[in-house]
Design an enzyme around this catalytic site. Sequence first.
Site, mmCIF file in Angstrom:
data_model
loop_
_atom_site.group_PDB
_atom_site.id
_atom_site.type_symbol
_atom_site.label_atom_id
_atom_site.label_comp_id
_atom_site.label_asym_id
_atom_site.label_seq_id
_atom_site.Cartn_x
_atom_site.Cartn_y
_atom_site.Cartn_z
ATOM 1 N N ARG A 14 14.965 -4.375 3.777
ATOM 2 C CA ARG A 14 14.060 -5.094 3.191
ATOM 3 C C ARG A 14 14.599 -6.241 2.348
ATOM 4 O O ARG A 14 14.209 -6.499 1.124
ATOM 5 C CB ARG A 14 13.588 -4.349 2.014
ATOM 6 C CG ARG A 14 12.587 -3.094 2.533
ATOM 7 C CD ARG A 14 11.934 -2.272 1.560
ATOM 8 N NE ARG A 14 12.824 -1.439 0.986
ATOM 9 C CZ ARG A 14 12.657 -1.001 -0.369
ATOM 10 N NH1 ARG A 14 11.555 -0.989 -0.733
ATOM 11 N NH2 ARG A 14 13.280 -0.146 -0.820
ATOM 12 N N GLU A 15 15.558 -7.203 3.059
ATOM 13 C CA GLU A 15 16.345 -8.073 2.210
ATOM 14 C C GLU A 15 15.352 -8.982 2.091
ATOM 15 O O GLU A 15 15.281 -9.642 0.772
ATOM 16 C CB GLU A 15 17.295 -8.608 3.133
ATOM 17 C CG GLU A 15 18.418 -7.890 3.604
ATOM 18 C CD GLU A 15 18.303 -7.016 4.552
ATOM 19 O OE1 GLU A 15 17.077 -6.587 4.979
ATOM 20 O OE2 GLU A 15 19.413 -6.873 5.511
ATOM 21 N N LEU A 16 14.231 -9.349 2.866
ATOM 22 C CA LEU A 16 13.354 -10.614 2.599
ATOM 23 C C LEU A 16 12.580 -10.158 1.202
ATOM 24 O O LEU A 16 12.166 -11.096 0.693
ATOM 25 C CB LEU A 16 12.701 -10.595 3.980
ATOM 26 C CG LEU A 16 11.615 -11.917 3.731
ATOM 27 C CD1 LEU A 16 12.629 -13.323 3.639
ATOM 28 C CD2 LEU A 16 10.709 -12.208 5.072
ATOM 29 N N ILE A 434 -7.800 2.969 -11.397
ATOM 30 C CA ILE A 434 -7.845 3.445 -9.954
ATOM 31 C C ILE A 434 -6.753 4.703 -9.903
ATOM 32 O O ILE A 434 -6.800 5.367 -9.081
ATOM 33 C CB ILE A 434 -7.669 2.547 -8.746
ATOM 34 C CG1 ILE A 434 -9.083 1.370 -9.025
ATOM 35 C CG2 ILE A 434 -7.710 3.211 -7.340
ATOM 36 C CD1 ILE A 434 -10.370 1.981 -9.079
ATOM 37 N N GLY A 435 -5.858 4.812 -11.035
ATOM 38 C CA GLY A 435 -4.919 5.588 -10.763
ATOM 39 C C GLY A 435 -3.593 5.486 -11.143
ATOM 40 O O GLY A 435 -3.108 5.854 -12.168
ATOM 41 N N HIS A 644 -12.080 6.330 -3.498
ATOM 42 C CA HIS A 644 -11.732 4.976 -3.785
ATOM 43 C C HIS A 644 -11.544 4.401 -2.253
ATOM 44 O O HIS A 644 -10.635 4.901 -1.493
ATOM 45 C CB HIS A 644 -10.715 4.853 -4.738
ATOM 46 C CG HIS A 644 -9.836 3.199 -4.729
ATOM 47 N ND1 HIS A 644 -10.282 2.322 -5.063
ATOM 48 C CD2 HIS A 644 -8.868 3.113 -3.878
ATOM 49 C CE1 HIS A 644 -9.757 1.198 -4.893
ATOM 50 N NE2 HIS A 644 -8.572 1.430 -4.267
ATOM 51 N N HIS A 697 -3.715 -7.437 -6.973
ATOM 52 C CA HIS A 697 -2.382 -7.787 -6.279
ATOM 53 C C HIS A 697 -2.195 -9.390 -6.770
ATOM 54 O O HIS A 697 -0.968 -9.746 -6.095
ATOM 55 C CB HIS A 697 -3.070 -8.021 -4.639
ATOM 56 C CG HIS A 697 -3.302 -6.559 -4.176
ATOM 57 N ND1 HIS A 697 -4.351 -6.131 -4.184
ATOM 58 C CD2 HIS A 697 -2.455 -5.694 -3.858
ATOM 59 C CE1 HIS A 697 -4.354 -4.755 -3.802
ATOM 60 N NE2 HIS A 697 -3.072 -4.730 -3.488
ATOM 61 N N CYS A 729 -8.262 -2.054 -7.387
ATOM 62 C CA CYS A 729 -7.012 -1.107 -6.728
ATOM 63 C C CYS A 729 -6.130 -0.449 -7.796
ATOM 64 O O CYS A 729 -6.374 -0.846 -9.001
ATOM 65 C CB CYS A 729 -6.448 -1.644 -5.545
ATOM 66 S SG CYS A 729 -5.536 -0.665 -4.677
#
Length: 764
Positions: A14-16, A434-435, A644, A697, A729
């Site tokens: 997951r470098e990017l 949402i949690g 949800h 987000h 969310c």
Amino acid sequence: MISIVGFPRIGQNRELKKWVEGYLDKKLLKDELIKNSRVLKETHCKIQKKYGIDLIPSNDFSFYDTFLDHAMLINAIPDEYKNLGKDELDTYFALAKGYQDEKYDLKALPMKKWFFTNYHYIVPEITDRTSFKLSTTKPFNEFSEALSIGIKTKPVIIGPLTFLMLSKKSGVDIYDKNFWEKLLTVYIEIIETFESIGVEFVQIDEPILVTDLQKNDIELFLSFYRNLLCHKGYLKIVLQTYFGDVRDIYEKLISLDFDAIGLDFVDGKYNLGLIKKFGYPKDKFIIAGVVNGRNVFKNNYKESLEILDTLSTFVEKKNIVISTSCSLLFVPYSLKFETQLDDSQKKYLAFAEEKLMELSELNTLFYQHEYTKNSLYIQNIHFFEELSTKKFSDINTVVNNLTDDDFERKPSFEERIKVQKEVFDLPNLPTTTIGSFPQTKDVRQVRSKFKNKEITFEEYDTFLKAKIERVIKLQEEIGLDVLVHGEYERNDMVEFFGENLEGFIITKNGWVQSYGTRCVKPPIIFSDIKRKRPITVEYIKYAQSLTKKPVKGILTGPVTILNWSFVREDISVKNVALQLALAMREEVLDLEKAGIKIIQIDEPALIEKLPLKRCYHQEYLSWAIRAFKLTCSKVKPQTQIHTHMCYSNFDDILDEIAKMDVDVITFEAAKSDFTLLDSIKKSALKAEVGPGVFDVHSPRIVSKEEMERLILIMIEKIGVGRLWINPDCGLKTRKEDEVIPTLQNMVLATWEVRNKKLKNNIKR
Ligand code: GLN
Ligand code: ZN
């Protein structure tokens, strides 16, 4: 020949993700981000080369999302973002993440699920002000970069029909010749530029062709490509489809002057029938997607070679290109990191790198005279014989004994909601979240210490309880009405349950991009599912013990666990869903026993896997909704069941969602317009609703006034009586200093509306 549709771009570790986040946090310089990414792209080309891939894709890389890249390429982006006066990269991130300073406050563009996958693409908006023109050079640069290390790639771009259909359109008629001809001009320019820099094959993705097509969509497709294909010169154009079959357009598709057509023979088994019925042009390549690009199990060589053999009765062997069914974006990078899995599990699996190997082996076998005698083939046959003996067994007897009664909640919604209004002394417009709360660095660090056995369970437990205490206090201070425990014990809403249920394989590094820099690690469902022990009860009970306000017990629903896991292809998903539902039902009933009065069963992925063709909807929805209902049919009337959902278009299937028979549903609405609320009003859905009032987000801090406005619109559309106020969310991916002010504003906005508009704080 061998080809793939696309390669995972996030990097083997997951470098990017880390670089992009580093850049956005101002910890990495732009030059470094660009330089590092270039090395990453080279690595990806080289690894494909090593396995003999002939048509190596380029421009499948992206800093955030390829759909947004494409919108930038053709200048389909709103002026406000261009007016920021930033360079290309920063404009791009402003579109992806939103932008805020003293002068500007721009929202992030909305995201939607990419067909039936858990990948989210960014949705551009096309308006009458959009002026298409070639605006970036990314696809050309990436081709040239690869060429400089001796690799001639196949650039990939999104096709016009898919782009238009999946973008938001405001005030434009995409079928009007005056409109699409402007887009055509840009595509011609793209094609000509590719040709001028020496590209040999270009892949144009038109996955929209596997959906139900209307007559005018087909007309538009034909008119567009008839024109475009006149301009291709020596360039070979691959029209690539995936995620299903192209039954609505096949005959017309093969009559166009494409050099190759990419067809999916995994999700689109029907494609083979189309070829048998209508034939396939002798002079065209066929890109045969036989290796599943979105599941992690080994390829069945016998089945794949049978498809390839059938194809070779229509097309010359040299024109058959063996390929993946879709991009490998949807599977993890490589099995070589899974050192903790034993060979008895690992031998069933193939991630992206292993799939490259499978393609190369299939190619060898395909060209061998009597491949059935080849040891590669014989081994693979044995392997699948062995797998077929490992069918799911135990729980099936329980599943078969379920009766209709197990799927219906009693009494009716109207009666339940009356009882619940008395039990819960909630004000109008109850506020909740949402949690999850931000998974801050300390949470991730302590969890990883616990996983690496650097700290004991007691230490981990003490830490989690301290986090819960803090978040309960925080929510009380903010003034929320229905609280949550924060989900600190969960790495991910599906993986966490996978870890705590029997029947799952959990990987160490099986990351798959979900959106932008967010990756998930889907667990793998391998054998019968059973609940080993209560999973969520302890921490939720603890949270409830700290407050008088109701704390929601939150868990992930069976369909979402299923859809966000990799599932064996040789067993019935319906049975797996029911097995999961039975396990989660035990959990729900345990929460109820522990005194939890509101239970939220998250199903963000229920709609996501809705089949792309309408004719298969009913079948899917009937078992998916039954599985959901099984989890909560046995709770008491006064226990309030929430669900949800997010990031899917559910306008069309609200009547189906109504069948889930929940008491409250929260969903994403903050970034889309509020037409969904109109549809809700007209639908059979009776549940109370919590359309998100802010987008989780984006790091943007949302003002009280903005949310107040939204709440007023919502009241107008749906009425006060059934409305809840919440984010769209979970807050997990945000930072605390982004979330706390916005939550405060959300509660203040609600109070303001209650006081001003409703005159007093009347009880519901
Ligand atoms: N309860 C989950 C959370 O808050 C829901 C996440 C989701 O819908 N993807 O994180
Ligand atoms: Zn969600």
